[in-house]
Write a protein that holds these residues in place. Structure first.
Motif, mmCIF file in Angstrom:
data_model
loop_
_atom_site.group_PDB
_atom_site.id
_atom_site.type_symbol
_atom_site.label_atom_id
_atom_site.label_comp_id
_atom_site.label_asym_id
_atom_site.label_seq_id
_atom_site.Cartn_x
_atom_site.Cartn_y
_atom_site.Cartn_z
ATOM 1 N N VAL A 175 20.480 123.812 40.899
ATOM 2 C CA VAL A 175 21.909 124.556 40.933
ATOM 3 C C VAL A 175 22.691 124.411 39.859
ATOM 4 O O VAL A 175 22.512 123.278 39.169
ATOM 5 N N ASN A 176 23.068 125.530 39.411
ATOM 6 C CA ASN A 176 24.035 125.666 38.285
ATOM 7 C C ASN A 176 25.314 124.809 38.323
ATOM 8 O O ASN A 176 26.062 124.591 39.108
ATOM 9 N N GLY A 177 25.426 123.945 37.030
ATOM 10 C CA GLY A 177 26.486 123.134 36.947
ATOM 11 C C GLY A 177 27.701 123.679 36.985
ATOM 12 O O GLY A 177 28.840 122.871 37.350
ATOM 13 N N GLY A 178 27.898 125.028 36.868
ATOM 14 C CA GLY A 178 29.387 125.579 36.854
ATOM 15 C C GLY A 178 29.667 126.036 38.132
ATOM 16 O O GLY A 178 30.750 126.511 38.252
ATOM 17 N N ARG A 179 28.819 125.782 39.304
ATOM 18 C CA ARG A 179 29.087 126.459 40.586
ATOM 19 C C ARG A 179 29.739 125.362 41.400
ATOM 20 O O ARG A 179 29.597 124.009 41.386
ATOM 21 N N GLN A 180 30.419 125.956 42.547
ATOM 22 C CA GLN A 180 30.999 125.129 43.747
ATOM 23 C C GLN A 180 29.665 125.078 44.395
ATOM 24 O O GLN A 180 28.752 125.546 44.613
ATOM 25 N N VAL A 181 29.511 123.582 44.741
ATOM 26 C CA VAL A 181 28.142 123.059 45.763
ATOM 27 C C VAL A 181 28.669 122.375 46.922
ATOM 28 O O VAL A 181 29.636 121.728 47.039
ATOM 29 N N TYR A 182 28.271 122.896 48.004
ATOM 30 C CA TYR A 182 28.426 122.263 49.410
ATOM 31 C C TYR A 182 26.999 121.494 49.747
ATOM 32 O O TYR A 182 26.145 122.083 49.652
ATOM 33 N N VAL A 183 27.019 120.130 49.986
ATOM 34 C CA VAL A 183 25.766 119.517 50.204
ATOM 35 C C VAL A 183 25.771 118.945 51.886
ATOM 36 O O VAL A 183 26.672 118.485 52.283
ATOM 37 N N ALA A 184 24.997 119.560 52.312
ATOM 38 C CA ALA A 184 24.849 119.236 53.625
ATOM 39 C C ALA A 184 23.837 118.209 53.974
ATOM 40 O O ALA A 184 22.640 118.126 53.367
ATOM 41 N N GLY A 185 23.873 117.520 55.283
ATOM 42 C CA GLY A 185 23.088 116.459 55.590
ATOM 43 C C GLY A 185 23.556 114.986 56.008
ATOM 44 O O GLY A 185 24.929 115.062 55.864
ATOM 45 N N GLU A 186 22.877 114.085 56.410
ATOM 46 C CA GLU A 186 23.479 112.842 57.019
ATOM 47 C C GLU A 186 23.324 111.840 55.734
ATOM 48 O O GLU A 186 22.458 111.945 54.993
ATOM 49 N N GLY A 187 24.584 110.710 55.528
ATOM 50 C CA GLY A 187 24.245 109.719 54.918
ATOM 51 C C GLY A 187 23.983 110.128 53.376
ATOM 52 O O GLY A 187 23.492 109.542 52.453
ATOM 53 N N ILE A 190 27.015 108.602 48.954
ATOM 54 C CA ILE A 190 26.693 107.939 47.783
ATOM 55 C C ILE A 190 26.077 109.219 46.740
ATOM 56 O O ILE A 190 26.498 109.074 45.649
ATOM 57 N N LEU A 191 25.352 110.012 47.347
ATOM 58 C CA LEU A 191 24.835 111.057 46.557
ATOM 59 C C LEU A 191 25.760 112.092 45.928
ATOM 60 O O LEU A 191 25.809 112.466 44.826
ATOM 61 N N VAL A 192 26.765 112.509 46.978
ATOM 62 C CA VAL A 192 27.834 113.254 46.488
ATOM 63 C C VAL A 192 28.697 112.700 45.466
ATOM 64 O O VAL A 192 29.168 113.205 44.293
ATOM 65 N N ASP A 193 28.969 111.225 45.358
ATOM 66 C CA ASP A 193 29.625 110.616 44.249
ATOM 67 C C ASP A 193 28.796 110.642 43.054
ATOM 68 O O ASP A 193 29.664 110.953 42.081
ATOM 69 N N VAL A 194 27.749 110.360 43.309
ATOM 70 C CA VAL A 194 26.670 110.961 41.976
ATOM 71 C C VAL A 194 26.782 112.304 41.300
ATOM 72 O O VAL A 194 26.766 112.456 40.169
ATOM 73 N N LEU A 195 26.675 113.126 42.224
ATOM 74 C CA LEU A 195 26.704 114.682 41.886
ATOM 75 C C LEU A 195 27.876 114.938 41.182
ATOM 76 O O LEU A 195 27.962 115.905 40.415
ATOM 77 N N LYS A 196 28.902 114.546 41.589
ATOM 78 C CA LYS A 196 30.375 114.527 40.894
ATOM 79 C C LYS A 196 30.508 114.531 39.375
ATOM 80 O O LYS A 196 31.243 114.833 38.760
ATOM 81 N N LEU A 197 29.385 113.508 38.925
ATOM 82 C CA LEU A 197 29.295 113.477 37.498
ATOM 83 C C LEU A 197 29.120 114.649 36.695
ATOM 84 O O LEU A 197 29.469 114.654 35.565
ATOM 85 N N LYS A 198 28.196 115.420 37.330
ATOM 86 C CA LYS A 198 27.897 116.680 36.786
ATOM 87 C C LYS A 198 28.557 118.007 37.176
ATOM 88 O O LYS A 198 28.985 118.929 36.670
ATOM 89 N N TYR A 199 28.650 118.081 38.571
ATOM 90 C CA TYR A 199 29.365 119.245 38.958
ATOM 91 C C TYR A 199 30.925 118.919 39.378
ATOM 92 O O TYR A 199 31.175 117.878 40.001
ATOM 93 N N SER A 200 32.011 119.815 39.077
ATOM 94 C CA SER A 200 33.298 119.650 38.971
ATOM 95 C C SER A 200 33.918 119.886 40.298
ATOM 96 O O SER A 200 34.599 119.400 40.799
ATOM 97 N N ASN A 201 32.930 120.599 41.285
ATOM 98 C CA ASN A 201 33.312 120.984 42.478
ATOM 99 C C ASN A 201 32.231 120.810 43.661
ATOM 100 O O ASN A 201 31.549 121.733 43.692
ATOM 101 N N VAL A 202 32.091 119.418 43.858
ATOM 102 C CA VAL A 202 31.075 119.081 44.969
ATOM 103 C C VAL A 202 31.853 118.928 46.376
ATOM 104 O O VAL A 202 32.927 118.170 46.345
ATOM 105 N N HIS A 203 31.266 119.642 47.521
ATOM 106 C CA HIS A 203 31.804 119.499 48.885
ATOM 107 C C HIS A 203 31.034 118.928 49.803
ATOM 108 O O HIS A 203 29.591 119.231 49.650
ATOM 109 N N TYR A 204 31.470 118.488 50.892
ATOM 110 C CA TYR A 204 30.661 117.817 51.905
ATOM 111 C C TYR A 204 31.524 117.932 53.082
ATOM 112 O O TYR A 204 32.660 117.800 52.758
#
Length: 257
Positions: A175-187, A190-204
């Motif tokens: 996934v390109n670092g400049g893109r908005q990212v939607y993360v699907a799945g259970e639990g 914590i992963l989303v919090d980690v991904l926010k270090l690279k991606y400015s727009n992480v959603h779940y």
């Protein structure tokens, strides 16, 4: 729920093959895995499926109303009923039956008592489950549309399975670092919090919980449909919405730990 939908599609296929109207129980038991640890009886199918679309595609009648009418007509004991007691009996065996009512009976042993078993074996060649008959409830799709709208329809999506330590690396590879990212799945919090270090727009999913909170359009509509009783945004609803948003991503990736 997956077993229920598979069985419903099989029952619809059989009714269509026999050129008969299907009597359907429009309530279901939600499995414990979707209902906070305990099975939940009496969930309305309309909370999950577009019933109007289903009725426009195939002939169905709600079973409670049917039996009330059946009793009112004084039909019991006067009209013929064909009882089929084995899922292995293919519909071709009774396709010429003239009885006004055909009833399939199922045993108590799972999974042999699921209707989808009828569409296997000998009957598989003749029964075509009408996949297009099932659409998700408009109320749930309204939530999906609301989430997509908030991301302006321009995002990539990732579905996460498992909790391996290398999930982050796999996502960053795809996934390109400049893109908005939607993360699907259970639990995945914590992963989303980690991904926010690279991606400015992480959603779940939980980032959009205002769409099903107590003052939301979804909540008020479900409460109205349920006779004034509030409806929980349960585990299966979450799974459906999460999956549909994932499928709308411009680029889609699945990663497993």
């Amino acid at each position: 729920m997956p077993h229920y939908l598979r069985s419903l599609l099989c029952a619809l296929a059989e009714a269509r093959y026999l050129n008969r109207t299907l009597v359907v129980d429009l309530s279901l038991c939600l499995a414990a895995s979707y209902a906070g640890g305990m099975p939940e009886e009496g969930k309305r199918l309309a909370f999950y499926i577009d019933i109007e679309h289903l009725q426009s595609m195939v002939g169905i009648v709600e079973h409670k109303q049917f039996w009330e009418d059946w009793d009112r007509w004084g039909a019991q004991g006067q009209l013929g009923v064909r009882i089929i007691e084995d899922t292995r009996v293919a519909p071709i065996k009774f396709s010429k039956a003239r009885d006004p009512l055909i009833v399939r009976k199922f045993g108590d042993v799972e999974p042999g008592n699921y209707w989808y078993n009828v569409c296997e074996g000998e009957a598989e060649r003749m029964l075509r489950p009408p996949q297009g008959a099932i659409r998700w409830a408009p109320s749930l799709m309204h939530i999906v549309d609301g989430i997509i709208s908030r991301m302006q329809g321009d995002f990539d999506s990732v579905h996460v399975g498992g909790d391996g330590e290398n999930l982050r690396g796999r996502i960053e590879e795809n996934v390109n670092g400049g893109r908005q990212v939607y993360v699907a799945g259970e639990g995945i919090n914590i992963l989303v919090d980690v991904l926010k270090l690279k991606y400015s727009n992480v959603h779940y999913l939980d980032g959009f919980e205002e769409l099903w909170e107590t003052d939301s359009k979804w909540f008020l509509e479900m409460k109205r449909l349920n006779g004034g009783v509030p409806v929980e945004f349960d585990g299966y609803m979450r799974e459906l919405v999460d999956k549909e948003v994932f499928l709308k991503g411009k680029k889609k990736f699945e990663v497993f730990g």
